[in-house]
Design a protein around this motif. Structure first.
Motif, mmCIF file in Angstrom:
data_model
loop_
_atom_site.group_PDB
_atom_site.id
_atom_site.type_symbol
_atom_site.label_atom_id
_atom_site.label_comp_id
_atom_site.label_asym_id
_atom_site.label_seq_id
_atom_site.Cartn_x
_atom_site.Cartn_y
_atom_site.Cartn_z
ATOM 1 N N ASP A 11 -8.513 -30.910 -36.168
ATOM 2 C CA ASP A 11 -8.975 -31.858 -37.195
ATOM 3 C C ASP A 11 -7.895 -32.884 -37.516
ATOM 4 O O ASP A 11 -8.184 -34.071 -37.669
ATOM 5 N N VAL A 12 -6.659 -32.428 -37.621
ATOM 6 C CA VAL A 12 -5.546 -33.333 -37.926
ATOM 7 C C VAL A 12 -5.361 -34.325 -36.787
ATOM 8 O O VAL A 12 -5.218 -35.536 -37.023
ATOM 9 N N LEU A 13 -5.387 -33.853 -35.549
ATOM 10 C CA LEU A 13 -5.241 -34.753 -34.402
ATOM 11 C C LEU A 13 -6.376 -35.770 -34.349
ATOM 12 O O LEU A 13 -6.160 -36.942 -34.048
ATOM 13 N N ALA A 14 -7.584 -35.322 -34.652
ATOM 14 C CA ALA A 14 -8.729 -36.242 -34.651
ATOM 15 C C ALA A 14 -8.570 -37.309 -35.731
ATOM 16 O O ALA A 14 -8.857 -38.486 -35.494
ATOM 17 N N ASP A 15 -8.108 -36.911 -36.911
ATOM 18 C CA ASP A 15 -7.911 -37.874 -38.001
ATOM 19 C C ASP A 15 -6.797 -38.875 -37.681
ATOM 20 O O ASP A 15 -6.937 -40.069 -37.955
ATOM 21 N N ILE A 16 -5.707 -38.402 -37.104
ATOM 22 C CA ILE A 16 -4.623 -39.318 -36.730
ATOM 23 C C ILE A 16 -5.124 -40.287 -35.659
ATOM 24 O O ILE A 16 -4.861 -41.490 -35.729
ATOM 25 N N GLY A 17 -5.850 -39.776 -34.689
ATOM 26 C CA GLY A 17 -6.401 -40.635 -33.646
ATOM 27 C C GLY A 17 -7.352 -41.677 -34.198
ATOM 28 O O GLY A 17 -7.313 -42.851 -33.817
ATOM 29 N N ARG A 18 -8.201 -41.266 -35.126
ATOM 30 C CA ARG A 18 -9.141 -42.196 -35.752
ATOM 31 C C ARG A 18 -8.380 -43.260 -36.536
ATOM 32 O O ARG A 18 -8.738 -44.433 -36.533
ATOM 33 N N ARG A 19 -7.313 -42.840 -37.225
ATOM 34 C CA ARG A 19 -6.502 -43.775 -38.008
ATOM 35 C C ARG A 19 -5.806 -44.780 -37.089
ATOM 36 O O ARG A 19 -5.736 -45.972 -37.405
ATOM 37 N N ILE A 20 -5.309 -44.331 -35.944
ATOM 38 C CA ILE A 20 -4.707 -45.243 -34.965
ATOM 39 C C ILE A 20 -5.738 -46.263 -34.507
ATOM 40 O O ILE A 20 -5.447 -47.454 -34.418
ATOM 41 N N ALA A 21 -6.949 -45.802 -34.233
ATOM 42 C CA ALA A 21 -8.021 -46.714 -33.805
ATOM 43 C C ALA A 21 -8.323 -47.743 -34.890
ATOM 44 O O ALA A 21 -8.529 -48.929 -34.598
ATOM 45 N N VAL A 67 6.295 -42.353 -34.682
ATOM 46 C CA VAL A 67 7.149 -43.428 -35.205
ATOM 47 C C VAL A 67 7.045 -44.650 -34.302
ATOM 48 O O VAL A 67 6.935 -45.790 -34.781
ATOM 49 N N THR A 68 7.044 -44.447 -32.996
ATOM 50 C CA THR A 68 6.910 -45.554 -32.046
ATOM 51 C C THR A 68 5.565 -46.253 -32.206
ATOM 52 O O THR A 68 5.496 -47.487 -32.255
ATOM 53 N N LEU A 69 4.488 -45.467 -32.286
ATOM 54 C CA LEU A 69 3.148 -46.044 -32.468
ATOM 55 C C LEU A 69 3.077 -46.871 -33.742
ATOM 56 O O LEU A 69 2.548 -47.982 -33.740
ATOM 57 N N ALA A 70 3.594 -46.319 -34.826
ATOM 58 C CA ALA A 70 3.570 -47.040 -36.102
ATOM 59 C C ALA A 70 4.342 -48.347 -35.995
ATOM 60 O O ALA A 70 3.888 -49.384 -36.505
ATOM 61 N N SER A 127 1.523 -44.037 -42.828
ATOM 62 C CA SER A 127 0.146 -44.541 -42.888
ATOM 63 C C SER A 127 -0.738 -43.907 -41.821
ATOM 64 O O SER A 127 -1.957 -43.902 -41.952
ATOM 65 N N LEU A 128 -0.136 -43.351 -40.770
ATOM 66 C CA LEU A 128 -0.932 -42.658 -39.753
ATOM 67 C C LEU A 128 -1.510 -41.355 -40.292
ATOM 68 O O LEU A 128 -2.494 -40.843 -39.768
ATOM 69 N N TRP A 129 -0.903 -40.823 -41.352
ATOM 70 C CA TRP A 129 -1.361 -39.570 -41.953
ATOM 71 C C TRP A 129 -2.411 -39.804 -43.038
ATOM 72 O O TRP A 129 -2.975 -38.845 -43.552
ATOM 73 N N GLU A 130 -2.651 -41.068 -43.390
ATOM 74 C CA GLU A 130 -3.700 -41.347 -44.378
ATOM 75 C C GLU A 130 -5.055 -40.994 -43.773
ATOM 76 O O GLU A 130 -5.257 -41.115 -42.567
ATOM 77 N N ALA A 131 -5.976 -40.616 -44.623
ATOM 78 C CA ALA A 131 -7.316 -40.271 -44.139
ATOM 79 C C ALA A 131 -7.990 -41.510 -43.560
ATOM 80 O O ALA A 131 -7.893 -42.599 -44.130
#
Length: 102
Positions: free
Chosen positions: A22-32, A72-75, A84-88
């Motif tokens: 779930d956490v990986l999916a949320d981070i991925g969605r946030r990146i998108a 950190v690199t992605l951000a 901000s990647l950890w925000e819902a």
């Protein structure tokens, strides 16, 4: 307190593998979301990162396990704080298809 999507319990966190997914999916969605806010396609983002488009797709679909260094690199490439990647994400549903050209 968060309820685990895998087993429905509260006391398994963070041991339950369902919570990690779930956490990986949320981070991925946030990146998108952050990528889309900049008007970038997955292809452009892959070029910025110097990786293949399939890697961006794997990240955004929650199938990529991240290190702190990679987050950190992605951000940095997205021009945002790593926190901000950890925000819902605003939605947990992905947008199918190609983005509209601006």
């Amino acid at each position: 307190m968060t309820v685990c999507a895998e087993c429905g319990r509260r006391d398994c966190i963070p041991r339950c593998p369902g919570m990690a997914a779930d956490v990986l999916a949320d981070i991925g969605r946030r990146i998108a979301e952050l990528r889309a806010e900049r008007g970038w396609t997955q292809a452009h983002f892959a070029e910025v990162l110097g990786i293949a488009v399939s890697n961006v797709q794997r990240m955004e679909h929650g199938r990529q396990n991240f290190t702190v260094r990679s987050l950190v690199t992605l951000a940095g490439k997205l021009g945002c704080s790593p926190f901000s990647l950890w925000e819902a994400p605003t939605t947990r549903r992905s947008r199918p298809g190609r983005p509209r050209l601006r």
